[in-house]
Design a protein around this motif. Structure first.
Motif, PDB file in Angstrom:
ATOM      1  N   SER A  61      16.333   3.679 -21.655  1.00 20.13           N
ATOM      2  CA  SER A  61      16.697   5.169 -20.730  1.00 20.13           C
ATOM      3  C   SER A  61      15.168   4.828 -20.106  1.00 20.13           C
ATOM      4  CB  SER A  61      17.167   6.645 -20.956  1.00 20.13           C
ATOM      5  OG  SER A  61      18.082   6.561 -21.932  1.00 20.13           O
TER       6      SER A  61
ATOM      7  N   ILE B  23      17.936   4.249 -27.568  1.00 22.83           N
ATOM      8  CA  ILE B  23      18.222   4.306 -26.532  1.00 22.83           C
ATOM      9  C   ILE B  23      17.334   5.342 -25.639  1.00 22.83           C
ATOM     10  CG2 ILE B  23      20.129   6.004 -25.470  1.00 22.83           C
ATOM     11  CD1 ILE B  23      21.935   6.174 -27.760  1.00 22.83           C
ATOM     12  N   ALA B  24      16.799   5.985 -26.025  1.00 27.46           N
ATOM     13  CA  ALA B  24      15.514   7.148 -24.954  1.00 27.46           C
ATOM     14  C   ALA B  24      15.115   5.366 -25.129  1.00 27.46           C
ATOM     15  CB  ALA B  24      14.754   8.067 -26.365  1.00 27.46           C
TER      16      ALA B  24
ATOM     17  N   LYS C 182      18.698   6.242 -36.461  1.00 27.87           N
ATOM     18  CA  LYS C 182      17.767   5.789 -35.548  1.00 27.87           C
ATOM     19  C   LYS C 182      17.894   5.750 -34.706  1.00 27.87           C
ATOM     20  CE  LYS C 182      15.124   8.240 -38.783  1.00 27.87           C
ATOM     21  NZ  LYS C 182      14.915   9.495 -38.611  1.00 27.87           N
TER      22      LYS C 182
ATOM     23  N   ALA D  52      17.542  14.877 -27.109  1.00 24.95           N
ATOM     24  CA  ALA D  52      18.687  14.609 -27.385  1.00 24.95           C
ATOM     25  C   ALA D  52      19.455  13.970 -28.354  1.00 24.95           C
ATOM     26  CB  ALA D  52      18.916  14.089 -25.568  1.00 24.95           C
ATOM     27  N   THR D  53      18.832  12.237 -28.402  1.00 24.72           N
ATOM     28  CA  THR D  53      19.825  12.020 -29.243  1.00 24.72           C
ATOM     29  C   THR D  53      19.288  11.810 -30.882  1.00 24.72           C
ATOM     30  OG1 THR D  53      18.050   9.564 -28.382  1.00 24.72           O
ATOM     31  CG2 THR D  53      20.430  10.358 -27.246  1.00 24.72           C
TER      32      THR D  53
ATOM     33  N   LEU E 110      21.852  11.070 -34.125  1.00 26.97           N
ATOM     34  CA  LEU E 110      22.558   9.877 -34.103  1.00 26.97           C
ATOM     35  C   LEU E 110      22.042   9.786 -35.149  1.00 26.97           C
ATOM     36  CD1 LEU E 110      22.286   8.327 -30.361  1.00 26.97           C
ATOM     37  CD2 LEU E 110      24.120   9.429 -31.416  1.00 26.97           C
TER      38      LEU E 110
ATOM     39  N   MET F 113      15.547  11.670 -23.924  1.00 29.60           N
ATOM     40  CA  MET F 113      17.270  11.587 -24.221  1.00 29.60           C
ATOM     41  C   MET F 113      16.469  11.082 -26.114  1.00 29.60           C
ATOM     42  SD  MET F 113      18.709   9.972 -22.379  1.00 29.60           S
ATOM     43  CE  MET F 113      19.898   9.221 -23.654  1.00 29.60           C
TER      44      MET F 113
ATOM     45  N   GLY G 115      19.242   6.773 -31.749  1.00 30.43           N
ATOM     46  CA  GLY G 115      18.588   7.423 -30.585  1.00 30.43           C
ATOM     47  C   GLY G 115      17.172   7.211 -29.959  1.00 30.43           C
TER      48      GLY G 115
END
Length: 254
Positions: free
Chosen positions: A227, A223-224, A218, A211-212, A215, A208, A220
């Motif tokens: 997740s 989100i990582a 930071k 993949a992010t 964004l 993740m 991402g």
């Protein structure tokens, strides 16, 4: 007559905890040394004075956020953007703090404030290991203090060294020293990869993060992290539920 040995035991234990925290953090400090030096060398070229760089390391004490600030300063970003971006990057500390809350609930407020300031990736890794390995955590905050003081002293000292060397070797940022921090983070994670939920959390978080990566601010990273936590926790609950409901093996006939 009071036994003097019984009186000195708490002080001895606190000293051992403090030294133990510093020792446990030392391997992570080795990886952080180039990171701190690079920050010091980048400060002035990015528009931050030598005094400002030292003040940031003393007051802020957040490696990744400090590097982000340098990049944003060099790009001429507005103050609200800098504050918002560093805030998002440091949201991962909420996950660290949530893990530590049950272990520090018995401490007075002054200790918890100090521990909140000293909470870094390296100290969290070292202290988590201490809490997992020993049941008695009454004096574990001294272990935390030892780890914090070791990391704090190293970071401020390396910033000062970087500021000084930046004037002597202006091209130090091209030496490739920044790889050390990546190795440090890998070393922090590897000891915990002992079961499927941990492996799942790391793999999902890594995927993740890639993949992010595009964004803004930071985001991402958050989100990582979320997740990875969600997948790891879900798998842990699933495995626990499966083991709970699995039939017990038949006993052998007497």
């Amino acid at each position: 007559m009071t036994d003097s040995t019984s009186i000195s035991l708490p002080a001895d234990q606190r000293r051992r905890e403090f030294i133990g925290g510093a020792k446990a953090t030392f391997p992570l400090i080795v990886g952080a040394i180039p990171f701190g030096i690079i920050f010091g060398t980048l400060a002035e070229p990015s528009g931050l004075s030598a005094v400002g760089a030292l003040a940031m390391s003393i007051i802020v004490f957040a490696g990744s956020s400090q590097f982000i600030v340098l990049g944003l300063l060099a790009a001429g970003a507005a103050l609200p953007v800098i504050i918002a971006t560093t805030f998002v990057v440091n949201l991962r500390h909420i996950l660290y703090a949530a893990n530590l809350v049950p272990k520090v609930r018995h401490l007075p407020q002054r200790w918890r404030i100090l521990m909140a300031f000293g909470l870094t990736d390296e100290t969290f890794a070292a202290v988590s290991s201490r809490y997992l390995q020993q049941e008695d955590i009454r004096e574990a905050h001294w272990f935390y203090l030892g780890s914090f003081c070791a990391m704090y002293g190293n970071w401020v000292l390396c910033t000062a060294i970087g500021v000084a060397l930046g004037e002597i070797f202006p091209d130090m940022t091209q030496w490739g020293l920044d790889f050390a921090m990546s190795v440090t983070f890998i070393g922090m994670v590897m000891p915990y990869l002992k079961n499927k939920p941990m492996w799942a959390a790391v793999i999902v978080a890594g995927a993740m993060a890639i993949a992010t990566a595009a964004l803004p601010h930071k985001l991402g990273l958050i989100i990582a992290a979320l997740s990875g936590v969600a997948v790891g926790l879900s798998l842990q609950m699933l495995l626990t539920q499966t083991n709970t409901h699995s039939p017990a093996p038949d006993k052998e006939p007497q």
